[in-house]
Structures are given as C-alpha cells and as structure tokens.
Design an enzyme around this catalytic site. Sequence first.
Site, PDB file in Angstrom:
ATOM      1  N   ARG A 111      67.171  30.874  -7.658  1.00 20.10           N
ATOM      2  CA  ARG A 111      68.564  31.254  -7.892  1.00 20.10           C
ATOM      3  C   ARG A 111      69.024  30.870  -9.302  1.00 20.10           C
ATOM      4  NH1 ARG A 111      66.770  33.709  -4.596  1.00 20.10           N
ATOM      5  NH2 ARG A 111      67.302  33.855  -2.384  1.00 20.10           N
ATOM      6  N   SER A 163      74.847  34.525   1.621  1.00 19.88           N
ATOM      7  CA  SER A 163      74.308  33.206   1.918  1.00 19.88           C
ATOM      8  C   SER A 163      75.007  32.170   1.046  1.00 19.88           C
ATOM      9  CB  SER A 163      72.804  33.200   1.651  1.00 19.88           C
ATOM     10  OG  SER A 163      72.238  31.974   2.012  1.00 19.88           O
ATOM     11  N   GLU A 203      74.835  28.023  -3.122  1.00 22.13           N
ATOM     12  CA  GLU A 203      74.199  29.136  -3.841  1.00 22.13           C
ATOM     13  C   GLU A 203      75.281  30.046  -4.394  1.00 22.13           C
ATOM     14  OE1 GLU A 203      71.921  33.123  -2.302  1.00 22.13           O
ATOM     15  OE2 GLU A 203      71.008  31.199  -1.782  1.00 22.13           O
TER      16      GLU A 203
END
Length: 298
Positions: A171, A221, A291
């Site tokens: 990420r 998410s 995230e």
Amino acid sequence: MTVNLIDQFPEIEIKQNEPLSHYTNTKTGGPADWLAFPANVDQVQQLVTFAHDQKMPLTIIGNASNLIVKDGGIAGLVIITTAMKEISVHDTTVTADAGAAYIDVTKVARDHSLTGLEFAAGIPGSVGGAVFMNAGAYGGETQFVVSKATIMLPDGTIKELNNQELDFGYRHSSVQDNGAVVLSADFQLKKGDQAAITAKMDDLNARRAAKQPLDLPSCGSVFKRPKGYYAGKLIHDAGLQGYTSGGAQVSTKHAGFIVNINHGTATDYLNVIHHVQKTVHDKFGVDLHTEVRIIGRD
C-alpha cells in the site's frame, strides 16, 4: 489579497466551498476551499504551478474510494482527476490517464485479450489512486503490472518513473513521499484467452459481491493487514461487527469494512476506527493501522 480561482482559470471547472461528501465513496467530508476538475495535463500543470507559487495547500484526489475527508473539509486547492480518463492500447501495453477508473482499465484489457489485470476487476479506485496506494486484491498488486508512470512534481515538472523508481511496497509508492501528482500509467500485460480472462474477472467479482458490503457507502478495506494476522478476523473475533457510532457501522457482512448506514459523518467513521483499534489492541495486543487515507481539517 484573496485570489478567486474561478476568475483566475475560467477555462477549468472550479467550485468554491464545495462539499466533498458529493464525491467520496463514504458520502462524508466537509468542503474544499477550491475544487478543480482539470481536463488535461496542461490544466493540471497550470493549477499545480499556481498552488506552488502561491504557497497554497494542494490535495490530489482520484475516485475518492479509499479516502476519508474530515468534516472540517480541506484547505486550499483540491484537484479531482476523474475528467482525465483516456485509455489506449498498443500491443500488450495499456496506457491510462490518472482519472480513469481502474475497473474500466481491466475491461479494456479484457476486450483486447490481455491478461494480468484480472485481480483489479472490482477495485473501485482510479488509476492514479491505484499507483499511489499500490492497490491490490486477491493476490495481485498494481506493482506487478505497472511498467512506468508519468508524474508531475509539486513545482510543475513532469517526469517518468519506471517500476523500480516507483518504489512500490505494501500500500505504498514513492508518489506518497514526493508530493507528486500521477498523470498516467502504463500497464505491461500479456496476451491471453479472452474467455479465460472474463471467467476469472467474473469469479473474483462474484466472490467480492458475496463477501463485501457493496450495497452501502464505504471506504473499502479500512485497515492494513497486520503481520501474521488478518484485520477482518481480528475485528470479528473481538465481537465488533455491528458496532455503530452515529451513522457509521462496522459491517455485519465483512468486519474489515465500515459502512455508512444512516447519514454518517467523517467523525462517526473516525470514532468507529479508534474504537476498533483500541478494542483489538486491548484484546489481542495487535496494532491496526489504517489503509484508508484520512485527510482534511478537524
């Protein structure tokens, strides 16, 4: 003297004090002082250079799918890139503008019998966001398919970065570190069987629909995967599914998602995030890191 950007750039679509809740997937977020929708690289360059010269805060947003904008909104200039959405194919390379929907890129690849992007068939972000975050799903990641990206530095300089220079990680990409704007990306794919590509995309989308709360506004998410664990399982095991603050709720369908069930605010989202982090840490000693990108004024 306060500059009126609408007068300064009459050829660019610009709005003042525009609620960002109109654009985020969570349907939350306060106003942008100035919100611009550049249609091409030249317009991006005009805006970025102006912000740099004026020392005006600058924020870049794509599809706003993995994003929480705080209720205080965002100071300065916000650029949304979704008007820049051209996608082209040359041999086995797909080139896409930063504002193109990642899902649309996967469809173009499929239609040209190019394999490698099936994992992204259901990722709701933009190409720019995918490069910025190294978006991934079902074992695939953007870093595996991007050969290069064209970026613009904060002073308006345009340069190309190859895969190595993008410094992809979990990420993460170097674009997060240098304040650059992604303008476009090249995806290096392989010839494949269109029926097999379609079948895999359909399968992944069916799996996504079965597990994820796609019928409600969310930011996707929320938490990064902790080493040795799965965030969703930790949240589930902590008994947090259904936990609600205001209009935001830990999804009862997938514990890794927080959904907007009743006119939730960004503050509601943040309250749920903090409660989940504290509870999981207290029960299991595991720190959950977000995230989702959280930006803006309190």
